[in-house]
Design an enzyme around this catalytic site. Sequence first.
Site, mmCIF file in Angstrom:
data_model
loop_
_atom_site.group_PDB
_atom_site.id
_atom_site.type_symbol
_atom_site.label_atom_id
_atom_site.label_comp_id
_atom_site.label_asym_id
_atom_site.label_seq_id
_atom_site.Cartn_x
_atom_site.Cartn_y
_atom_site.Cartn_z
ATOM 1 N N ASP A 48 13.006 3.194 17.369
ATOM 2 C CA ASP A 48 14.436 2.759 17.569
ATOM 3 C C ASP A 48 15.400 3.618 16.484
ATOM 4 O OD1 ASP A 48 12.761 1.135 18.640
ATOM 5 O OD2 ASP A 48 13.704 -0.812 17.891
ATOM 6 N N GLN A 64 13.360 4.665 13.022
ATOM 7 C CA GLN A 64 12.132 4.014 12.799
ATOM 8 C C GLN A 64 10.911 5.072 12.412
ATOM 9 O OE1 GLN A 64 10.821 0.142 12.883
ATOM 10 N NE2 GLN A 64 12.825 0.635 11.685
#
Length: 484
Positions: A48, A64
Amino acid sequence: MIIFNNGKYKSILAAEPGELNTIRQTVKSDKDFYPTYHLAPPIGLLNDPNGLVFDGEKYHLFYQWFPFDALHGMKHWKHFITNDFQVFQHADDLIPCEPFESHGCYSGGALKVDDKLAMFYTGNTRRLTDNQRIPYQNLAIFDCNGMLISKRPLIAKAPNGYTEHVRDPKPYLTSEGKIRFICGAQRQNLTGTALLFEMDNLDDTPRLLGELDIPKFNNHQVFMWECPDLMKLGNKDIFIWSPQGKARETHQFQNNYHATYAIGQLNQHTFDAEYIAELDQGFDFYAPQTFSGLENKENTILLGWIGLPDLTYPTNQFKWHSALTMPREIQLKNNQLLQRPIKKIYENMTTLSSLTLKGKMEVEHLDRAYLKFDAQNRPFTLDFFSNKAKEKLSLSYENGLICLDRHQSTQTELMIKFGSQRYCKVHELYTIEIFFDRSIVEIFLNNGEKTMTSRFFIADRENVIVTNRSLNIEIGFPKHIQYV
């Protein structure tokens, strides 16, 4: 500070001497698939986009990141700063090193408050007695130069009535100057929702205001809402989220998980939706997030993850996984969201050349090229690339339906499990823009009316196109991004 090192829950601070460089050499051995103008991880897995914020001069973005392998291990936040989305400067990463993030820094968003950047994120922890997950909602403070100043926990558990799946806080400012953030959540009855919290200032303790209600959204079978993003665009409220469990359909919501948006008006905690749709209809698009700190009068900027939860890709063998979309300008037109690459992508592109495509033609550097043509609302079939195994990627249009077909390319078992064709309904089809970047394709239809974002894997490829009818095509080459 704690240096975590427990199986896949391993902090980058626990890396052995030379370990990261060895992984990097494996990544660099990938000569076919690693992109040139999309943000991709230097090593390991990316998912993400997080903490997207414009500080008035520069864009800060995180994603992420698990650095040690192409799997979902201990999540870090990889941090870059850019002025133009072409040159990316490394800044302080968010590295799990406190008890309230013992098993990773999960997703979240950012807000500029005075001269500081406030990063709201979920700390993933596990209870020692029974390994039960306990979600923390945390706050990290950075300065505008990208330096981490502090971090602290805000909420130490899921609220009553909800499971441990409460995460991904995305903040925004109210008209009264309050700080609010919205979290994805799962009720005790295992249905998905989102929760609204409020703070008077960054030193305050958050108060739970209640759930966000979207009466017109069919929440049947949905067990979790991930990555919620609530914002204003012009005079409309926009809600973007990723509902997990929504039933797959033949020509939309075709993946295992989806990204969805609603346009309407937010009244207290009720979102009166005027239009709800899927955000992208390709194979690989999830967890999009918009930048805070922009005016949002006519448009804003969005990034998405070119990937999906629970999928493996052929690049796993090279110790890297996934990428981010090009930055997209999103705007409202006829009560729908239009998405196109930001203007800088076009401005930095080499001068467009034109060719008339007939039959089979070789196009030099097709695998990192931009193509544009007018379909004239007529049927066509295009086959891209070829190799000794006769692999290819196909795009076709007929009777108001676009089909992207990757069944004649390399796929993992999990990719095959969810089907090898993706469809997109278009009432009339004219402008088609295609961006290839080694193993990534982003397709924009009718100036962003619909989009299809996907991965595809064809090794040792020839850069050829085969068409079943004559097409006049413009070709350009997006500028490679740089890391400093």
